[in-house]
Design an enzyme around this catalytic site. Sequence first.
Site, short mmCIF file in Angstrom:
data_model
loop_
_atom_site.label_atom_id
_atom_site.label_comp_id
_atom_site.label_asym_id
_atom_site.label_seq_id
_atom_site.Cartn_x
_atom_site.Cartn_y
_atom_site.Cartn_z
CG ASP A 50 -40.29 -9.40 4.05
OD1 ASP A 50 -39.47 -8.61 3.55
OD2 ASP A 50 -41.50 -9.13 4.19
CE1 TYR A 55 -46.51 -6.82 6.21
CE2 TYR A 55 -44.73 -8.38 6.52
CZ TYR A 55 -45.43 -7.50 5.71
OH TYR A 55 -45.06 -7.34 4.40
CE LYS A 80 -41.48 -5.55 3.74
NZ LYS A 80 -42.14 -6.59 4.56
CG HIS A 113 -44.54 -1.45 4.39
ND1 HIS A 113 -44.84 -2.20 5.49
CD2 HIS A 113 -44.98 -2.17 3.33
CE1 HIS A 113 -45.44 -3.32 5.11
NE2 HIS A 113 -45.54 -3.32 3.81
P1 NAP Z 1 -47.91 -15.07 -1.28
O1 NAP Z 1 -46.62 -15.53 -0.69
O2 NAP Z 1 -48.00 -14.75 -2.72
O3 NAP Z 1 -49.04 -16.11 -0.99
C1 NAP Z 1 -49.31 -16.60 0.28
C2 NAP Z 1 -50.55 -17.50 0.16
O4 NAP Z 1 -50.25 -18.61 -0.68
C3 NAP Z 1 -51.00 -18.04 1.49
O5 NAP Z 1 -52.42 -18.08 1.45
C4 NAP Z 1 -50.44 -19.46 1.50
O6 NAP Z 1 -51.30 -20.29 2.22
C5 NAP Z 1 -50.46 -19.82 0.04
N1 NAP Z 1 -49.36 -20.73 -0.36
C6 NAP Z 1 -48.04 -20.58 -0.11
N2 NAP Z 1 -47.33 -21.57 -0.68
C7 NAP Z 1 -48.23 -22.36 -1.31
C8 NAP Z 1 -48.12 -23.55 -2.07
N3 NAP Z 1 -46.94 -24.11 -2.31
N4 NAP Z 1 -49.27 -24.10 -2.57
C9 NAP Z 1 -50.47 -23.53 -2.33
N5 NAP Z 1 -50.64 -22.41 -1.62
C10 NAP Z 1 -49.52 -21.82 -1.11
O7 NAP Z 1 -48.49 -13.79 -0.50
P2 NAP Z 1 -48.02 -12.82 0.65
O8 NAP Z 1 -47.92 -13.52 1.96
O9 NAP Z 1 -48.92 -11.67 0.56
O10 NAP Z 1 -46.56 -12.34 0.20
C11 NAP Z 1 -45.35 -12.95 0.68
C12 NAP Z 1 -44.63 -12.01 1.63
O11 NAP Z 1 -44.36 -10.75 1.02
C13 NAP Z 1 -45.48 -11.62 2.86
O12 NAP Z 1 -45.60 -12.66 3.79
C14 NAP Z 1 -44.71 -10.42 3.34
O13 NAP Z 1 -43.55 -10.81 4.05
C15 NAP Z 1 -44.34 -9.74 2.00
N6 NAP Z 1 -45.28 -8.68 1.61
C16 NAP Z 1 -44.82 -7.40 1.44
C17 NAP Z 1 -45.67 -6.38 1.08
C18 NAP Z 1 -45.15 -4.98 0.89
O14 NAP Z 1 -45.96 -4.03 0.73
N7 NAP Z 1 -43.86 -4.77 0.90
C19 NAP Z 1 -47.04 -6.64 0.86
C20 NAP Z 1 -47.49 -7.93 1.01
C21 NAP Z 1 -46.61 -8.96 1.36
P3 NAP Z 1 -50.91 -21.00 3.62
O15 NAP Z 1 -50.23 -19.97 4.48
O16 NAP Z 1 -52.24 -21.43 4.14
O17 NAP Z 1 -50.01 -22.13 3.26
#
Ligand code: NAP
Length: 282
Positions: A50, A55, A80, A113
């Site tokens: 994704d 990004y 997106k 997005h």
């Molecule tokens: P997330 O996946 O909820 O959380 C990521 C955070 O959690 C990072 O700080 C990561 O740290 C940590 N983490 C991951 N696995 C872990 C584990 N097993 N134990 C402890 N900590 C852990 O947040 P996100 O990156 O915001 O969301 C995921 C994806 O959704 C994004 O990467 C993006 O592709 C997409 N997204 C879409 C939108 C939208 O508007 N459509 C908005 C935001 C995000 P480390 O990296 O340091 O391991």
Amino acid sequence: MTPTEITATRKLADGRQMPVMGFGTYLLNDQPTMNTAIQTAWDAGYRMLDTAMLYRNEDILGPAIQQLGLPREGLFLTSKVAEIVQGYDQTMKAVEGSLKRLQTDYLDLLLIHWPVREHFFDTWRALEQLKADGQVKSIGVSNYTIAHLELLATKAKEMPVVNQVEYHPYLNQQALADYDQEHDIVTEAWSPLGRRVVLDDPMLAKMAAHHNKSVAQVILRWELQHQLVTIPKSTHPERIQENANIFDFSLDIDEMTMIDLLNKNERTGNEPEIVYETGKQY
Ligand code: NAP
């Protein structure tokens, strides 16, 4: 039915299949980190990646896929359309840029997005055209509320097959997820771990210990059992593997309810209605 392996897929309303779990790439912004993360994710079984124009990493994700020699046909690539390039012509041009940066001639899934009032119908019309032209296999939206979906339905030739929204135990968007399901739209959870905010929850810690799993694994399992698609992000190889290792246990109905009840309607990201009105994230 809850999927039994990471390579399982969910059928979309357009007949195509989408993996139930993918790898989020937000904040992966240098080539060596991206390459290590993508190789680890691939080895752990993730088949969906994704990204988004916003990004600013399409131009390192594309090379990562090439350099690692991953087969394009074995991957499900999502990108997106950013708020700043919406409108029919701008979207058509912007997607050309995404394809070039990702070094591919098609996307498996293209999402708007964020909804933007000014370009609401024109941007969707561009996505319908891109799908008809074959540059995009499936089309969907992100951060759409029920009201946005109902508005879109007044003019769309076809409806989105996916709605990617913020979703985690502190923001479970139950009404929206129910609406999506009733309308054959797959809900995809972004920030499925609540950007770590949820990971310190004491009740989840107890539940995780009971299953001999981590809190992150319990949360991702809860999302899968709710029939969502989930896309956790990590830069750490051991966490990328840990997050994929959720297919060997299950939560019972009481545990599912206990997690549902943690909802606080607490967002980590933008409020869709504000972006819709202003055309900007804040
Ligand atoms: P997330 O996946 O909820 O959380 C990521 C955070 O959690 C990072 O700080 C990561 O740290 C940590 N983490 C991951 N696995 C872990 C584990 N097993 N134990 C402890 N900590 C852990 O947040 P996100 O990156 O915001 O969301 C995921 C994806 O959704 C994004 O990467 C993006 O592709 C997409 N997204 C879409 C939108 C939208 O508007 N459509 C908005 C935001 C995000 P480390 O990296 O340091 O391991």
